[in-house]
Each structure stands twice: as structure tokens, then as C-alpha cells.
Design an enzyme around this catalytic site. Structure first.
Site, mmCIF file in Angstrom:
data_model
loop_
_atom_site.group_PDB
_atom_site.id
_atom_site.type_symbol
_atom_site.label_atom_id
_atom_site.label_comp_id
_atom_site.label_asym_id
_atom_site.label_seq_id
_atom_site.Cartn_x
_atom_site.Cartn_y
_atom_site.Cartn_z
ATOM 1 N N HIS A 86 0.894 -1.114 -0.048
ATOM 2 C CA HIS A 86 -0.388 -0.013 0.040
ATOM 3 C C HIS A 86 0.845 0.995 0.311
ATOM 4 C CE1 HIS A 86 -3.563 -2.293 -0.401
ATOM 5 N NE2 HIS A 86 -4.094 -0.993 0.536
ATOM 6 N N ASP A 156 -6.201 4.999 10.241
ATOM 7 C CA ASP A 156 -7.273 5.057 9.553
ATOM 8 C C ASP A 156 -7.809 3.584 8.371
ATOM 9 O OD1 ASP A 156 -7.381 7.629 10.518
ATOM 10 O OD2 ASP A 156 -6.898 8.380 8.760
ATOM 11 N N GLU A 269 -9.586 13.861 14.373
ATOM 12 C CA GLU A 269 -8.838 14.373 13.211
ATOM 13 C C GLU A 269 -10.016 15.422 12.570
ATOM 14 O OE1 GLU A 269 -8.865 11.631 10.721
ATOM 15 O OE2 GLU A 269 -7.438 9.682 12.029
HETATM 16 P P1 FAD Z 1 4.327 -1.787 2.104
HETATM 17 O O1 FAD Z 1 4.135 -0.721 1.194
HETATM 18 O O2 FAD Z 1 4.165 -3.168 1.527
HETATM 19 O O3 FAD Z 1 5.835 -1.763 2.451
HETATM 20 C C1 FAD Z 1 6.254 0.195 3.259
HETATM 21 C C2 FAD Z 1 7.887 -0.438 3.323
HETATM 22 O O4 FAD Z 1 8.152 -0.679 4.479
HETATM 23 C C3 FAD Z 1 8.385 -0.974 2.479
HETATM 24 O O5 FAD Z 1 9.560 0.104 2.869
HETATM 25 C C4 FAD Z 1 8.359 -1.763 2.893
HETATM 26 O O6 FAD Z 1 9.597 -3.226 2.326
HETATM 27 C C5 FAD Z 1 8.220 -2.015 4.205
HETATM 28 N N1 FAD Z 1 8.244 -3.245 5.099
HETATM 29 C C6 FAD Z 1 6.948 -3.954 4.598
HETATM 30 N N2 FAD Z 1 7.066 -4.428 5.804
HETATM 31 C C7 FAD Z 1 8.080 -4.966 6.403
HETATM 32 C C8 FAD Z 1 8.312 -5.735 7.366
HETATM 33 N N3 FAD Z 1 7.832 -7.115 8.159
HETATM 34 N N4 FAD Z 1 9.773 -5.387 7.866
HETATM 35 C C9 FAD Z 1 10.174 -4.332 7.143
HETATM 36 N N5 FAD Z 1 9.941 -3.240 6.221
HETATM 37 C C10 FAD Z 1 8.726 -3.441 5.702
HETATM 38 N N6 FAD Z 1 -0.588 5.680 6.996
HETATM 39 C C11 FAD Z 1 -1.175 6.287 8.564
HETATM 40 O O7 FAD Z 1 0.464 6.413 9.318
HETATM 41 N N7 FAD Z 1 -2.181 6.565 9.156
HETATM 42 C C12 FAD Z 1 -3.636 6.096 7.625
HETATM 43 O O8 FAD Z 1 -4.364 6.272 8.445
HETATM 44 C C13 FAD Z 1 -2.426 5.256 6.188
HETATM 45 N N8 FAD Z 1 -4.308 5.425 5.652
HETATM 46 C C14 FAD Z 1 -3.506 5.058 4.886
HETATM 47 C C15 FAD Z 1 -4.723 4.748 3.941
HETATM 48 C C16 FAD Z 1 -5.246 3.698 2.801
HETATM 49 C C17 FAD Z 1 -5.906 3.284 1.626
HETATM 50 C C18 FAD Z 1 -3.741 3.364 1.832
HETATM 51 C C19 FAD Z 1 -3.117 3.271 0.812
HETATM 52 C C20 FAD Z 1 -2.555 3.770 3.266
HETATM 53 C C21 FAD Z 1 -2.358 4.247 4.421
HETATM 54 N N9 FAD Z 1 -1.660 4.909 5.366
HETATM 55 C C22 FAD Z 1 -1.662 5.510 5.939
HETATM 56 C C23 FAD Z 1 0.030 4.607 4.614
HETATM 57 C C24 FAD Z 1 0.759 3.081 4.927
HETATM 58 O O9 FAD Z 1 0.953 3.185 6.852
HETATM 59 C C25 FAD Z 1 1.551 3.091 4.110
HETATM 60 O O10 FAD Z 1 1.146 2.935 3.319
HETATM 61 C C26 FAD Z 1 2.436 1.728 4.241
HETATM 62 O O11 FAD Z 1 4.057 1.471 3.966
HETATM 63 C C27 FAD Z 1 1.530 0.002 5.445
HETATM 64 O O12 FAD Z 1 1.574 -0.162 3.989
HETATM 65 P P2 FAD Z 1 1.766 -1.769 3.473
HETATM 66 O O13 FAD Z 1 1.634 -2.581 4.649
HETATM 67 O O14 FAD Z 1 1.045 -2.224 2.255
HETATM 68 O O15 FAD Z 1 3.147 -1.829 3.544
#
Ligand code: FAD
Length: 520
Positions: A86, A156, A269
Site C-alpha cells: 500500500h 484510519d 481528526e
Molecule cells: P508496504 O507498502 O508493503 O511497505 C512499506 C515499506 O515498509 C516498504 O519499504 C517495505 O519494504 C517495508 N516493510 C513492509 N513490511 C515490513 C516488515 N515486516 N519489516 C520491515 N519492513 C517492512 N498511514 C498512516 O500512518 N495512517 C493512516 O491512516 C493510513 N491510511 C492509509 C490508507 C490507505 C488506503 C493507504 C493505501 C495507505 C495508508 N497509510 C496510512 C499509509 C501506510 O501506513 C503505508 O502505506 C505503509 O507502507 C503500510 O502499507 P503496507 O503494509 O502495505 O506496507
């Protein structure tokens, strides 16, 4: 030259045989198929494509270690942990590297609730031990439905992984009280870039613990996290109050986040919306129920092109009398300077409240815009500069809306642990500004990206006290500026835990085999 190219090609072939053989040790699965590598080469942002050579679906943290060890046998392979993909700008991708699909460990999420110690008053302290690839949504279901407990600090939207948000910060309307998610984790299991599996906490291996929290995946892969829990409420009074003046909106929201717990709400918020009947950007985006109507006649004469909404949540616990809750809420609201007549409210279950964005996701998926590119911009802007930001960005540049939410709400610096790798502004109070754009078919993504860059340039030119959240840059020099006086510490941490720069290449902070020591 030709001899050199042939030599390095042969080297790579030998290396490939070696790392592929190493991956055969894995208990999970390894996919080289373009269906899997293609999926791992996309993300929610929808603006980048970078295919890895293979996607590993680990069965356990042992597999994560094997992948990192396999990459170490070469001079070029990188490894990206992918949470739920994401990210917006390719942060979880590994171009011609290896992607670890952390959801695979989360497929059968190990979420165990434990009592590990007692408070000063002898009451038990509860924690959830959660695999790094578990979705927050799974954590919610398990903790609330099975134990009546819940994490204190959320995002969120909950289809994000625990490891993914802890690698950034993880903020929502509870962060003013409990800090970001990175402030609500007491222990981690991490596989470092050196291929070592390490348990860390504030007192055991603290260097690694604080490096990894907000560490953008640079130091290790989080395979397990221990998250603080508290008693879950059963319901939430969900309230939206409209403001015509930014000053009133910020005064009230700063007041609420600075009050002691018993004199405030549990969730605070806010967002900016357009003063029009536009169904996406305007008045209808504020109401909470289909039987509610935004009556613009209540707006004071001369209201501007944009308006503000303070969004509040008040927890209702089992055995609490509704009349007491109502009178408490009324006494809090009485003090606020919103536009009388423009108050919207519903009582929802706690689960429904926390899953509120899922509903929006379902609607956006149905209309096709969930899949369209998302050129999002997230900033932390100090209280000192937020009024200027409002005047120049919200009121002028974005006064027609962005086709999605424009969040703006205050956070307290004191709730953030500056030992983590997250970079925040200097001010005691700073605002999260999230421009969550949804691209419509008649918009060009590059124009929206250019507008984001214009906003960032504006913040720089005006010397705002601000930082980018979920930042992405193209050069190391830009990262150096992002980290400012924390850059040295960040590089030292990299040298300590991932000296070959194997991990999280999609962040574009370091390049593989860069001599990290020379940056010090
Ligand atoms: P990814 O996008 O898959 O990874 C993000 C980064 O973390 C990459 O660099 C990856 O290599 C690294 N990573 C992933 N997993 C691990 C692990 N286990 N150990 C070490 N590194 C790792 N953020 C907020 O703070 N508050 C919000 O309310 C919020 N709402 C969101 C709503 C939507 C619809 C979206 C798309 C994003 C939102 N985000 C929010 C952002 C979100 O926190 C980031 O996108 C975050 O990257 C989490 O997504 P993911 O788990 O898919 O991680």
C-alpha cells in the site's frame, strides 16, 4: 571491455545458481513466474513498476533469514519486505531483486494475546504478539472479538500490515493521546540485513529496536511485534462539527488534543472540504448518515471557498450509562466554536468505527477509482506554519478539492519517541496534512504529481517547520536533507544492521554495496 562484460555475465550466472540453490532451503514457496513478480512490481500508488526476480512467500522468520543470506552471496541482489503493497511510490519494490511477501506469514496470522506484567496498581497489562505480515484488520478482529481488548493507536485504514506501518509511524485520531503506532510496541523480532534474527525492545538491543521503528525497512525485517492493548469500548459516538474559520478549527482541535483524557474525546481528526454541493469534495462529504442533510443556510455570510470539519470519537464502554456519556459529550461540545446547526452524529459499534474506511474502499472499488493511480502527499506541518499553509494551499491551490479527503489534524511531539527513526517537525504541536487524491479519468497523474511538488517547494521556500511523511525521493542528497541532523545516526544504524545495503531498495536511500562507512 567485452571480456569484462562476459566475465561479469558469467559471474552473475554462477551467482544466480548459488542464490537460487540457497532459496531451495525455504519452507515456504519461491515464485519466479511473471504473474507473481508482476504483482509484486505494483503498488497502491499505481505510478511505479519494478519487477523482482522472484517472490518468496515465507513460512516463518527462518525463511526471511534464508532470503537475506541468499542475497548476501551476491554483490547485487536486494531484498524488499512487502507488506500489503500500500505504498505510493514503489517503496516495497525490489527491481531485479527478491521480494518477501510478508502477508504469507500473515496468511495464518499468529496473533496471541498475552498478559506479560502488571501495572503499579496490580492490574494486568495485556499485549498482542503479532506476525509482521498480519493486517491490522486481523489484529482488530482477534483482539476485540476474542478478548474484548484493542490496540491503543490505529491507522484510519486497516488493510495495512503491522510491519509496514511500524516501518513508517502509523497515525490516526488516537495518536494525539498515545502517540503513533511506533510508540505502542514493546518488543520486536527482527531479521537484520546481516541475516541475524534478533529480539529487541527498549531494554534489550535498544539500538535495533529504535532503528527499525519508522526505519523505512532499512535495518531489518519485522517478523513479530508485541503491541500494547487496552480494554476495547463497545461503541463510539462519532461526531463531525463544521467550521467556517480555520482559526476556530485549529484552536478547538489544539485545545482538545492538549486536554487530559477525562476532559476530551478519544479520537480527534479533521479535514478540509469545499464550500459547494459537489458530492465528493463538498458538503455531502461531511454527513455521516443518509438521513442527514448539510444545510448551507447555517453557514455564516461570507464563508470562504473551503470549510473545515472537526471529526471526533467518544468511546462508550460496557456498563456505562448512556445518559452520563451524553451529558459528558454535550459538556465538551458546548465549549467548541463550530457553526451551530452543522453538527452530524451517529453511534456505531467500535468495529464499525475502526472499519469505516473499508466502506469507502468498497464504494471506490465499485466505481473503479480505487484501482486508479493515487498521487498522495503526506506532510507534518508545525502549528507555527499551518495557518499560512491554509491560506496558500487549502484556500488557493486546492480550493476546488482533490477528489478525495484532505486531512488536517494536530499531533503532540511529546507523544513521539525521538529515539525512533521517524523524522518530525520541531514544534510541540504539528499537523498531519494528508492529500489523499483519487485520480479521475479526465486528470493527468503527472499534473497532480507536479502540484504536490509545488506544495513541497512552497513549504521549503517559506522555510516552514515541516517534514514529509511516507516520503520518497530520487537521490541520497534529498534523503540527507530529509533527515537533517538525524542523517548521521541513520547512516550509522545502516552500517550497523545492513552494511551491504540489501534491504528496502525501493526507498532509494542507499544503493547496494555502497560503502556505507564512507558516508559517515
Ligand atoms: P508496504 O507498502 O508493503 O511497505 C512499506 C515499506 O515498509 C516498504 O519499504 C517495505 O519494504 C517495508 N516493510 C513492509 N513490511 C515490513 C516488515 N515486516 N519489516 C520491515 N519492513 C517492512 N498511514 C498512516 O500512518 N495512517 C493512516 O491512516 C493510513 N491510511 C492509509 C490508507 C490507505 C488506503 C493507504 C493505501 C495507505 C495508508 N497509510 C496510512 C499509509 C501506510 O501506513 C503505508 O502505506 C505503509 O507502507 C503500510 O502499507 P503496507 O503494509 O502495505 O506496507
Amino acid at each position: 571491455m567485452i571480456a569484462f562484460i562476459e566475465h561479469s555475465f558469467l559471474d552473475e550466472q554462477n551467482d544466480a545458481a548459488q542464490w537460487q540453490a540457497a532459496l531451495q532451503e525455504i519452507q515456504g514457496t519461491v515464485a519466479y513466474d511473471s504473474i507473481f513478480t508482476g504483482l509484486a512490481g505494483k503498488d497502491f500508488g499505481g505510478m511505479n513498476r519494478s519487477k523482482p526476480l522472484a517472490v518468496v512467500r515465507p513460512a516463518s522468520s527462518l525463511d526471511v533469514r534464508t532470503v537475506i543470506k541468499a542475497a548476501q552471496t551476491t554483490s547485487y541482489l536486494t531484498v524488499a519486505a512487502r507488506g500489503n503493497g500500500h505504498s505510493i511510490n514503489g517503496q516495497a519494490m525490489a527491481d531485479k531483486g527478491l521480494v518477501i511477501d510478508m502477508r504469507a506469514i500473515g496468511d495464518h496470522p499468529s496473533i496471541n494475546v498475552v498478559v506479560s506484567s502488571v501495572n503499579d496498581d496490580n492490574s494486568p497489562l495485556y499485549f498482542a504478539d503479532v506476525s509482521g505480515g498480519a493486517l491490522w484488520e486481523d489484529v482488530l478482529n482477534r483482539c476485540v472479538l476474542d478478548y474484548g481488548l484493542a490496540p491503543r493507536s490505529w491507522t484510519d485504514y486497516l488493510a495495512l500490515t503491522v510491519g509496514g506501518t511500524l516501518s513508517n509511524a502509523g497515525v490516526s485520531g488516537q495518536a494525539f493521546r498515545y502517540g503513533p503506532q511506533t510508540s505502542n510496541v514493546t518488543e520486536l523480532e527482527v531479521v537484520t540485513g546481516r541475516g541475524e534474527t534478533v529480539i529487541c525492545s527498549e531494554s534489550v538491543n535498544p539500538d535495533l529496536f529504535f532503528s527499525v521503528l519508522g526505519g523505512l525497512g532499512q535495518f531489518g525485517v519485522i517478523t513479530r511485534a508485541r503491541i500494547s492493548l487496552q480494554k476495547a469500548p463497545i461503541k463510539v459516538k462519532w461526531i463531525r462539527l463544521v467550521y467556517a474559520e480555520f482559526d476556530d478549527f485549529t484552536r478547538d482541535s489544539e485545545f482538545l488534543v492538549s486536554q487530559p483524557q477525562e476532559d476530551s474525546f478519544d479520537y480527534v481528526e479533521g479535514f478540509v472540504f469545499v464550500n459547494s454541493d459537489d458530492p465528493v469534495n463538498g458538503w455531502p462529504s461531511v454527513t455521516l448518515d443518509s438521513d442527514q442533510w448539510f444545510n448551507p443556510d447555517f453557514l455564516p455570510p461570507g464563508s470562504g471557498s473551503v470549510l473545515y470539519c472537526l471529526e471526533l470519537g467518544f468511546h462508550i464502554h460496557q456498563n456505562q450509562h448512556l445518559s452520563q456519556v451524553n451529558s459528558k459529550v454535550e459538556s465538551l461540545i458546548e465549549r467548541l466554536s463550530f457553526v451551530r446547526g452543522l453538527r452530524f452524529q451517529v453511534d456505531v459499534s467500535y468495529m464499525e468505527f475502526l472499519l469505516r474506511v473499508k466502506k469507502a474502499e468498497q464504494q471506490a472499488t465499485a466505481s473503479g477509482i480505487w484501482e486508479a493511480p493515487h498521487p498522495w502527499l503526506n506532510l507534518f506541518v508545525s502549528k507555527r506554519d499551518i495557518a499560512d499553509f491554509d491560506r496558500t494551499v487549502f484556500k488557493k491551490l486546492l480550493n476546488g478539492g482533490i477528489g478525495g479527503p484532505m486531512l488536517v489534524y494536530p499531533l503532540l511531539r511529546s507523544r513521539w519517541d525521538t529515539r525512533t527513526s521517524v523524522v518530525i517537525p520541531e514544534g510541540d504541536i504539528f499537523y498531519l496534512v494528508a492529500l489523499l487524491r483519487f485520480t479521475s479519468p479526465n486528470q493527468r497523474v503527472q499534473d497532480l504529481v507536479a502540484q504536490n511538488m509545488k506544495i513541497v517547494r512552497h513549504c521549503k521556500n517559506k522555510r516552514y517547520d515541516f517534514t514529509l511523511y511516507l516520503a520518497h525521493y530520487q537521490t541520497q542528497e534529498e534523503w540527507k536533507q530529509h533527515f537533517g541532523n538525524q542523517w548521521q545516526r541513520f547512516v550509522e544504524r545502516k552500517a550497523m544492521f545492513d552494511p551491504m545495503a540489501i534491504l528496502a531498495p525501493g526507498q532509494k536511500i542507499f544503493s547496494r554495496n555502497q560503502k556505507i562507512g564512507q558516508l559517515l
